[in-house]
Design an enzyme around this catalytic site. Structure first.
Site, short mmCIF file in Angstrom:
data_model
loop_
_atom_site.label_atom_id
_atom_site.label_comp_id
_atom_site.label_asym_id
_atom_site.label_seq_id
_atom_site.Cartn_x
_atom_site.Cartn_y
_atom_site.Cartn_z
N GLY A 191 97.21 74.10 82.19
CA GLY A 191 97.21 72.88 81.39
C GLY A 191 96.10 72.92 80.36
N SER A 192 96.25 72.09 79.31
CA SER A 192 95.23 72.07 78.26
C SER A 192 95.08 70.69 77.62
CB SER A 192 95.57 73.09 77.17
OG SER A 192 96.84 72.80 76.58
N LYS A 246 92.99 57.97 75.20
CA LYS A 246 91.73 58.36 75.84
C LYS A 246 90.66 58.87 74.87
CE LYS A 246 93.41 59.37 80.50
NZ LYS A 246 93.40 60.35 81.60
#
Length: 273
Positions: free
Chosen positions: A129-130, A70
C-alpha cells in the site's frame, strides 16, 4: 431509554467522503453507557474549509477525519500533535475553546498494537500500500524501531516516496521476498471472497510468514486473515486498529477512558451497524 440531545449536549462529528456507521455507533454507545451528554454524527462536505471553520464557530468538540480529507485538513487547524506531524496526515480534530488541534489516532493505534502484540522491532516486513493509511502504518513501524521494511506498491511515485520517507525499500510487487511479517494497507479483502485474487499476499508468502497484519476492518476476518489463521500464523486485525483509534478519539473528546469491557461492548455494538 435512548439519550435525547438537548441544548447543552456536546456535539462531535466525523467528516468523510463516504460516511460510515462504526464511529457513530461506537461513540454514541459509550456516551450512553457512561452517562455523558455528548452526541456523535457522521457528515460529509463539499467545502472543507467552511466545514472546519464550522467546527470552530459552532463549538463542535471533536471531529473524526477520513478520506479524502486527512491531508487537506492539515492547513486548516491551529496546532498539530506529533502523531499527525510525523506523517503529514490527520484523522482527529479537537476543539479547545475555538483552538483546533489535530491528531492521528490511526498512528497511535498501530504503535499500541505493535506493543500489545509484542512484535520484535528486528522483524523484517513487507507492507502493501502507499496511501494515507499506509503512511500512518509505515511511520508507526519506523518510529517503533522497525528498520527492515519493504513497501510494495504498483504506484512507483507514491511507493518510492513513502519508502524514502521511512527509510525503507520499494518494490512494485513482492516477487520472491518472503519476510516474517506481512502488512496489508490496501482495500484488498474488503469484498470478502476466498479466491487467491482476494488475498493481499500469496499463499506462499503467508506460509513463510510468522505474523500477518491486515488493516482492513470490515469484514473483521478478511480472506487474508482467514488464510493466515488456517495456516496457524499470528494475526493483527483491522478491527483492532479501528477500535483502538476510535477509543483514543473518544478519550481526546471526553477526557474519559472507558474500561476494556466497556470498549469491547461498544465495538460489538458498532459492528452490528
Amino acid at each position: 431509554m435512548a439519550h435525547v440531545p438537548g441544548k447543552d449536549t456536546v456535539l462531535c462529528i466525523s467528516l468523510a467522503g463516504r460516511p460510515g456507521s462504526f464511529g457513530v455507533r461506537f461513540h454514541n454507545h459509550l456516551y450512553e453507557q457512561l452517562g455523558l451528554d455528548f452526541y456523535y454524527k457522521a457528515m460529509t462536505t463539499q467545502d472543507l474549509p467552511a466545514a472546519v471553520s464550522g467546527i470552530r464557530a459552532l463549538g463542535i468538540r471533536g471531529c473524526g477525519v477520513s478520506m479524502p480529507y486527512k491531508e487537506a485538513c492539515m492547513a486548516l487547524v491551529d496546532e498539530i500533535d506529533p502523531s499527525a506531524a510525523a506523517i503529514d496526515s490527520i484523522n482527529t480534530i479537537v476543539n479547545d475553546g475555538g483552538r483546533l488541534k489535530a491528531y492521528n489516532t490511526d498512528y497511535l493505534a498501530v504503535r499500541q498494537l505493535l506493543e500489545l502484540h509484542r512484535v520484535d522491532p528486528n522483524t523484517a516486513f513487507a507492507l502493501r500500500g502507499s496511501g494515507g493509511m499506509a503512511k500512518a502504518v509505515a511511520s508507526a513501524l519506523r518510529d517503533a524501531g522497525f528498520t527492515q521494511g519493504t513497501i510494495v506498491a504498483r504506484n512507483e511515485q507514491a511507493g518510492r516516496q513513502l519508502a524514502d520517507s521511512c527509510g525503507y525499500r520499494w518494490q512494485a510487487d513482492l516477487g520472491d521476498l518472503c519476510p516474517p511479517m506481512l502488512v496489508n494497507v490496501t482495500p484488498i479483502g474488503m469484498a470478502g471472497g476466498v479466491e487467491a485474487e482476494h488475498l493481499a499476499f500469496s499463499l506462499e508468502a503467508i506460509a513463510a510468514a510468522q505474523l500477518v497484519f491486515d488493516v482492513v476492518a470490515m469484514p473483521a476476518r478478511t480472506p487474508f486473515i482467514i488464510e493466515a489463521e488456517r495456516q496457524g500464523r499470528a494475526v493483527i486485525t483491522g478491527l483492532e486498529v479501528i477500535a483502538l483509534q476510535a477509543l483514543e478519539q473518544f478519550v481526546l473528546y471526553t477526557g474519559v477512558r472507558p474500561t476494556p469491557e466497556q470498549v469491547k461492548l461498544a465495538v460489538a455494538f458498532a459492528r452490528l451497524g
